[in-house]
Design a protein around this motif. Structure first.
Motif, short mmCIF file in Angstrom:
data_model
loop_
_atom_site.label_atom_id
_atom_site.label_comp_id
_atom_site.label_asym_id
_atom_site.label_seq_id
_atom_site.Cartn_x
_atom_site.Cartn_y
_atom_site.Cartn_z
N ALA A 1 -47.20 42.63 -7.38
CA ALA A 1 -46.00 42.01 -7.96
C ALA A 1 -45.74 40.64 -7.33
N VAL A 2 -45.94 40.52 -6.01
CA VAL A 2 -45.76 39.22 -5.34
C VAL A 2 -46.82 38.24 -5.82
N VAL A 3 -48.05 38.72 -5.98
CA VAL A 3 -49.12 37.85 -6.49
C VAL A 3 -48.74 37.32 -7.87
N GLU A 4 -48.26 38.19 -8.74
CA GLU A 4 -47.85 37.75 -10.08
C GLU A 4 -46.71 36.76 -10.00
N GLU A 5 -45.75 36.99 -9.09
CA GLU A 5 -44.64 36.06 -8.91
C GLU A 5 -45.14 34.69 -8.46
N ALA A 6 -46.10 34.69 -7.52
CA ALA A 6 -46.66 33.42 -7.04
C ALA A 6 -47.43 32.71 -8.15
N LYS A 7 -48.15 33.47 -8.97
CA LYS A 7 -48.86 32.87 -10.11
C LYS A 7 -47.87 32.27 -11.09
N ASP A 8 -46.82 33.03 -11.40
CA ASP A 8 -45.80 32.54 -12.34
C ASP A 8 -45.11 31.29 -11.81
N LYS B 1 -42.15 37.37 1.70
CA LYS B 1 -42.29 38.25 0.53
C LYS B 1 -43.55 39.10 0.64
N ILE B 2 -44.65 38.48 1.09
CA ILE B 2 -45.90 39.22 1.25
C ILE B 2 -45.77 40.25 2.36
#
Length: 113
Positions: A29-36, A93-94
């Motif tokens: 979810a954090v990876v997706e947030e960072a991508k977004d 966050k990570i």
């Protein structure tokens, strides 16, 4: 914008079963947030089942690693953010998602990369 390495050794995250699944979902979810947010450059975990090798300038391949590098394993993320404070916020966050502290290092500026 500066690129930052956010990482942790695999031994820092000792989880099993449902806890591991929950961490995996939270981390993704954090990876997706960072991508977004447009700050994600690259990330992943070192495959510890594949042994490291050194490749010399003449192409010679030797099993192992530099003597001063005892171990290189764990999880890594490279983010490109506008400030150290932003990198620390993403690291928090990570850390929350992975349930372990994160090391933060800045890459030197390289206009070609």
């Amino acid at each position: 914008m500066t690129k930052y390495l956010i990482s942790f050794p695999s031994g820092a995250m000792d989880l099993r079963g449902e806890a591991l699944q929950a961490v995996s979902e939270a981390a993704h979810a954090v990876v997706e947030e960072a991508k977004d947010a447009g700050v994600w450059v690259f990330g992943g975990g070192i495959d510890e089942s594949v042994p490291p090798v050194l490749v010399d300038e003449d192409g010679t391949v030797t099993e192992g690693t530099y003597p001063q590098t005892k171990q290189l394993e764990g999880g890594y993320a490279v983010l490109e953010v506008p400030s150290r404070e932003a990198a620390l916020a993403w690291a928090a966050k990570i850390a929350a998602a992975c349930r372990c502290a994160q090391e933060v290092r800045a890459f030197q500026d390289d206009p070609a990369s």
